[in-house]
Design a protein around this motif. Structure first.
Motif, PDB file in Angstrom:
ATOM      1  N   GLU A 301       0.922  -1.155  -0.069  1.00  0.00           N
ATOM      2  CA  GLU A 301       0.152  -0.002  -0.056  1.00  0.00           C
ATOM      3  C   GLU A 301       0.711   1.173   0.111  1.00  0.00           C
ATOM      4  OE1 GLU A 301      -3.134  -0.342   3.041  1.00  0.00           O
ATOM      5  OE2 GLU A 301      -3.682  -1.938   2.441  1.00  0.00           O
ATOM      6  N   ASN A 333      -6.842   3.292  -5.748  1.00  0.00           N
ATOM      7  CA  ASN A 333      -6.872   3.201  -4.318  1.00  0.00           C
ATOM      8  C   ASN A 333      -6.159   4.164  -3.462  1.00  0.00           C
ATOM      9  OD1 ASN A 333      -7.152   0.308  -4.877  1.00  0.00           O
ATOM     10  ND2 ASN A 333      -4.951  -0.237  -4.521  1.00  0.00           N
ATOM     11  N   GLN A 337      -9.362   6.135  -0.747  1.00  0.00           N
ATOM     12  CA  GLN A 337      -9.099   6.540   0.859  1.00  0.00           C
ATOM     13  C   GLN A 337      -9.580   7.938   1.180  1.00  0.00           C
ATOM     14  OE1 GLN A 337      -4.667   6.623   0.594  1.00  0.00           O
ATOM     15  NE2 GLN A 337      -4.543   4.108   1.047  1.00  0.00           N
TER      16      GLN A 337
END
Length: 398
Positions: A301, A333, A337
């Protein structure tokens, strides 16, 4: 009880002279056969001696072993001559005769080295026989390579092992083949290779230390060792072997991908990332290493770093499809968030950045609909691209 014992003893005493006479007769007959030098007679002589050795009373008789050896040596000499003259001769049988000479004299040496009544050990034949067999020993190696070419891996392994085993045989005490014979490491490698081809994990590992001394093929030895560890389900030693292989041969194709898989499966992503860095240090133009780093960063990540590495790959090779997918996935991704209500502008920017990567990935990999389809669906939905969204929606519904 005493009467039965006396009767048995008398019978034994009566039988022993008969056996001795028969033994002498067959030894004499065998020697006559050997003197003739004809193959059939030499074979008969060998049969007589192997027949005698089936009787337990004869198993320690040195004369029988010596006569047996002379018969086999005669057959070997005749076969060698036919090969030299390019006459008809079964090469495998020629090598088998060579092997039998070692078997016979090593067995005789084990009898010859037994201590006498006073505990003294003084082998009578050792030096002479060691010198003699030393001249025949190279053909054990040659036999191994012959069977390798025929893909008779079991036979090849047996010959290479016999060649190696001479080093530990008392018969060859003082010759120190492990240090003086330059072909020993190569024999160790071929024994390891043959066992690997037989899918025998235990035999593959038996001569690994010797095989690793053959520096020209140590990378393959480590590969066979790793496979053998995996066959034995020894995960710890499997990974250790991969680590050693990668450390010594970072650009050898076998170790890197398997080591990366092992670390990833165990969730050791920091080790995986360090491995990609070591690989890149060894070859800074190998795209596969950069892609492995990109994928590892994605799993960790660490999206911004992954995008940077992916862009680097695309500069190297604009057709490297998976780099586009990784970069596009990172932007999506990062968007996921954020808060959809508070970060609308930033969301739009991230999806706009993701779009060209995913569209390019689709062009390069049109059949990977399961990967680019959901990604483009989300991108077009968030960018209010109705026409493009409808097309993806139809594709996914199909």
């Amino acid at each position: 009880m005493t009467k039965h014992f006396t009767t048995a003893l008398l019978l034994l005493l009566m039988i022993t002279p008969c056996l001795t006479r028969a033994q002498k007769k067959e030894l004499s007959q065998a020697r006559s056969f050997i003197k003739s030098g004809k193959d059939k007679d030499l074979e008969k002589a060998e049969q007589l001696m192997t027949g005698l050795l089936k009787e337990s009373v004869n198993k320690d008789n040195k004369k029988i072993y010596l006569t047996w050896f002379d018969a086999v040596r005669g057959l070997y000499a005749a076969a060698n001559e036919r090969l030299y003259l390019k006459q008809k001769q079964d090469t495998a049988e020629f090598f088998n005769l060579n092997r039998r000479m070692f078997t016979i004299l090593e067995a005789l040496d084990s009898i010859d080295m037994r201590p006498d009544k006073k505990g003294r050990v003084a082998p009578e034949y050792r030096q002479k026989h060691a010198e003699l067999l030393n001249t025949y020993r190279p053909n054990l190696f040659n036999a191994g390579t012959y069977h390798l070419r025929k893909e008779n891996y079991k036979e090849a392994f047996n010959y290479f092992e016999l060649y190696i085993d001479c080093d530990r045989q008392p018969l060859f005490t003082g010759r120190n083949y492990a240090e003086t014979d330059k072909r020993m490491p190569e024999a160790g490698y071929w024994a390891t290779f043959s066992a690997f081809k037989m899918n025998d994990a235990v035999l593959t590992l038996r001569h690994r230390k010797l095989a690793l001394r053959d520096s020209t093929k140590a990378n393959f030895t480590l590969q066979y060792m790793a496979e053998a560890r995996q066959w034995l389900k020894d995960k710890e030693l499997y990974i250790k072997t991969l680590e050693e292989g990668f450390r010594r041969y970072p650009t050898f194709g076998y170790f890197f991908p398997r080591l990366m898989d092992a670390y990833t499966q165990q969730g050791e992503l920091e080790k995986a990332l360090a491995t990609t860095d070591a690989a890149i240090a060894a070859c800074d133009t190998c795209t596969i290493y950069y892609f492995a780093k990109s994928t590892t960063l994605l799993r960790m990540e660490r999206y911004t770093e992954c995008i940077d590495v992916s862009d680097c790959i695309i500069k190297f090779n604009s057709q490297y499809a998976e780099a586009y997918f990784n970069a596009g996935t990172c932007y999506i991704n990062l968007a996921l968030q954020l808060d959809e209500r508070k970060d609308k502008k930033q969301l739009q920017q991230l999806y706009q950045k993701a779009r060209p990567y995913m569209e390019h990935y689709r062009q390069l990999m049109p059949n990977e609909k399961e990967k680019w389809g959901p990604a483009l669906y989300r991108i077009y939905l968030n960018l209010n691209m109705g026409k493009q969204f409808d097309e993806i929606d139809r594709l996914l519904k199909k």
